[in-house]
Design an enzyme around this catalytic site. Structure first.
Site, PDB file in Angstrom:
ATOM      1  N   LYS A 268       0.837  -1.195   0.000  1.00  0.00           N
ATOM      2  CA  LYS A 268       0.000   0.000   0.000  1.00  0.00           C
ATOM      3  C   LYS A 268       0.876   1.250   0.000  1.00  0.00           C
ATOM      4  O   LYS A 268       2.010   1.211   0.474  1.00  0.00           O
ATOM      5  CB  LYS A 268      -0.856   0.028   1.282  1.00  0.00           C
ATOM      6  N   ARG A 342     -10.259 -11.643   2.112  1.00  0.00           N
ATOM      7  CA  ARG A 342     -11.139 -12.679   1.560  1.00  0.00           C
ATOM      8  C   ARG A 342     -10.468 -14.047   1.572  1.00  0.00           C
ATOM      9  O   ARG A 342     -11.137 -15.080   1.661  1.00  0.00           O
ATOM     10  CB  ARG A 342     -11.598 -12.260   0.158  1.00  0.00           C
TER      11      ARG A 342
HETATM   12  N1  BES Z   1      -8.012  -3.877   4.564  1.00  0.00           N
HETATM   13  C1  BES Z   1      -8.226  -3.442   3.241  1.00  0.00           C
HETATM   14  C2  BES Z   1      -9.549  -2.696   3.056  1.00  0.00           C
HETATM   15  C3  BES Z   1      -9.706  -1.402   3.804  1.00  0.00           C
HETATM   16  C4  BES Z   1      -9.548  -0.200   3.145  1.00  0.00           C
HETATM   17  C5  BES Z   1     -10.084  -1.385   5.121  1.00  0.00           C
HETATM   18  C6  BES Z   1      -9.738   0.989   3.811  1.00  0.00           C
HETATM   19  C7  BES Z   1     -10.286  -0.194   5.783  1.00  0.00           C
HETATM   20  C8  BES Z   1     -10.114   1.003   5.128  1.00  0.00           C
HETATM   21  C9  BES Z   1      -8.242  -4.632   2.296  1.00  0.00           C
HETATM   22  O1  BES Z   1      -7.453  -5.706   2.680  1.00  0.00           O
HETATM   23  C10 BES Z   1      -7.723  -4.161   0.995  1.00  0.00           C
HETATM   24  O2  BES Z   1      -6.586  -3.794   0.941  1.00  0.00           O
HETATM   25  N2  BES Z   1      -8.557  -4.196  -0.046  1.00  0.00           N
HETATM   26  C11 BES Z   1      -8.163  -3.761  -1.324  1.00  0.00           C
HETATM   27  C12 BES Z   1      -8.664  -4.766  -2.320  1.00  0.00           C
HETATM   28  C13 BES Z   1      -8.157  -4.558  -3.711  1.00  0.00           C
HETATM   29  C14 BES Z   1      -6.683  -4.875  -3.770  1.00  0.00           C
HETATM   30  C15 BES Z   1      -8.918  -5.432  -4.644  1.00  0.00           C
HETATM   31  C16 BES Z   1      -8.777  -2.399  -1.577  1.00  0.00           C
HETATM   32  O3  BES Z   1      -9.917  -2.182  -1.151  1.00  0.00           O
HETATM   33  O4  BES Z   1      -8.112  -1.553  -2.143  1.00  0.00           O
HETATM   34 MN    MN Z   2      -5.465  -5.496   2.011  1.00  0.00          MN
END
Ligand code: BES
Ligand code: MN
Ligand code: ZN
Length: 491
Positions: A268, A342
């Site tokens: 990230k 997931r």
């Molecule tokens: N933990 C994150 C989602 C999240 C985002 C939680 C903001 C709380 C606040 C999750 O694991 C994630 O990174 N999801 C990605 C998925 C994508 C790579 C398909 C996302 O939402 O960007």
């Molecule tokens: Mn994630």
């Protein structure tokens, strides 16, 4: 750990008000009408209370707004807090009224002149919930220690006393969830999280911790793949509260417990990454509900399962393009290591069904950024394969005023998850990102199993104060799920 400001309920003693120190709370709708307690305060302050409640400013105030008379003449109290009410207000407003009391309490002794006001239990709950403060990592300064009390002077003290234990059980569960979510990831490692859950055994919950060899044996390669780049060992914790009829199928609660989500190799951006300490919010809520059920000795069978992992980049970390086999047997192409929740839930969902044959299953996860874009911070996303089950949950959430909004599912969305090399891939592109994530989970839910998926990414942690919580962890859905159990799963 934040201590609960547990309420006590006593009969109103008008003659002791002049000498009462600490804070005194009176309620008013505005205008001239005053109950017995307020009339006495008004007399002691030589009419100051009436001037306040009949002022133009108080007329404009909304239910739950408060005004303060500091160090009032004629009284020993350091403040009289006047909170705007509406005698016909609903439960949510009553909790907000309580929130105003809890916010201002700041460790002082508080005497609330509630008289015969209805919804006093909800006011007490609101006060408890809002009096939360996460100070574990603040070096103590000169501020007085928080030893305050919360006393309600009421006409029906005995009736309310009988409800005290249930109210504090709810607040304890919410605080437990909030403490877990607020805790930084260097403190709340997977092992520390598991240890805090094991400690719930003291309340009569049965708690088991499955370690990596046990998970390997069960075939949870999807979950293990997420954690393989971390120094903290992956774990699944199973909590059982079997307070209901023997042999009755339990309700299963499943939580995503990513103690920190860097994104892994699909790392990230730096800005805001610190918020990913809350990526165990689903597991935190499950833990909170289990604590509440145990504390109030709920006559219901409920199992809580959480997958605890840390998603880190490392020489041993999972790569984009890796293919893993789930406990169910399906293979998954890991397109993006940041879509890790997931993968964790796929295995825990399957295990929960395989082992417990539950009557229904609710999973909670801070699963997608897309749900934050879609619904913001007011509502969690609700996905369900069963209309009646979904309706029951939405009713519970509405009762508790914890925003919840149903989202769609559909075969067309699942199409987006087709993989070239495996049975399924873990991301379906940007369109409908929360829905394709839910469709991914649905693959790991058996055909006739009533199932609800709650995407709490936007609501588990808030940057602003809310009526019932200071900024930070909210404990969203601890109350709704406890309510769902009360309304539908108790003997
Ligand atoms: N933990 C994150 C989602 C999240 C985002 C939680 C903001 C709380 C606040 C999750 O694991 C994630 O990174 N999801 C990605 C998925 C994508 C790579 C398909 C996302 O939402 O960007
Ligand atoms: Mn994630
Ligand atoms: Zn995540």
């Amino acid at each position: 750990m934040t201590d609960i400001l547990a309420p006590s309920f006593i009969p109103l003693e008008i003659d002791s008000l002049a000498a009462a120190d600490g804070r005194i709370v009176v309620f008013s709708e505005g205008g001239e009408r005053m109950d017995k307690g307020a009339r006495r305060i008004n007399r002691l302050t030589r009419g100051a209370l009436a001037r306040l409640t009949q002022s133009a400013d108080f007329a404009k105030a909304k239910v739950g707004d408060a005004m303060e008379m500091a160090w009032p003449t004629g009284m020993a109290a350091e403040a009289v807090q006047v909170v705007k009410i509406d005698r016909k207000m609903g439960l949510a407003d009553a909790r907000k009224v309580g929130g105003a009391i809890g916010k201002a309490a700041r460790g002082k002794d508080v005497l609330v002149l509630a008289g015969a006001l209805r919804h006093t239990p909800e006011i007490a709950l609101g006060a408890m919930l809002r009096a939360y403060d996460f100070t574990d990592h603040k070096t103590p300064g000169d501020e007085p220690s928080r030893t305050g009390s919360l006393t309600f002077a009421v006409t029906n003290a005995e009736v309310l006393k009988a409800q005290e234990a249930d109210l504090t059980a709810v607040a304890e569960g919410v605080f437990f969830a909030r403490d877990l979510v607020n805790e930084p990831a260097n403190v709340l490692t997977t092992s520390e999280f598991a240890a805090r859950l094991e400690a719930l055994e003291a309340l009569g919950l049965q708690v088991e911790v499955l370690d990596e060899p046990a998970l390997e044996k069960l075939g949870m390669r999807a979950l293990l793949g997420v954690g393989q780049g971390s120094e903290s060992p992956s774990k699944v914790v199973v909590m059982q509260w079997m307070g209901g009829k023997k042999g009755d199928a339990p309700l299963a609660l499943v939580g995503k417990g990513v103690v920190f989500d860097t994104g892994g190799i699909s790392i990230k951006p730096a800005a805001g990454m610190e918020d990913m300490t809350m990526d165990m919010g689903g597991a935190g809520t499950v833990a909170g509900v289990m604590k509440t059920l145990a504390l109030r000795r709920a006559p219901a069978n409920v199992v809580g399962l959480v997958g605890l992992v840390e998603n880190m980049p490392d020489g041993r970390a999972q790569r984009p393009g890796d293919v893993v086999r789930t406990m169910k047997g399906d293979t998954v192409e890991v397109i993006n290591t940041d879509a890790e929740g997931r993968l964790v839930l796929a295995d825990v969902l399957w295990y929960a069904q395989d082992r417990f044959k539950p009557a229904g299953i609710v999973d909670l996860a801070t699963l997608t950024g897309a749900i934050v874009i879609g619904l913001g911070h007011q509502n969690a996303g609700v996905f369900a394969n069963d209309d009646a089950f979904c309706k029951a949950f939405l009713k519970a959430a509405e009762h508790e005023d914890e925003g919840a909004w149903r989202m769609p599912l559909g075969a067309g969305y699942a199409e987006q998850l087709k993989s070239r090399v495996a049975d399924v891939k873990n991301v379906g592109g940007r369109p409908g990102g929360s829905v394709t994530a839910a469709e991914f989970l649905k693959r790991f839910v058996k055909d006739d199993m009533p199932w609800i998926h709650l995407d709490i990414a936007g609501v588990a942690l808030r940057a602003e104060d809310t009526p019932l919580a200071p900024k930070g962890a909210t404990g969203w859905f601890v109350r709704s799920l406890d309510r769902l159990v009360r309304d539908g799963y108790q003997d």
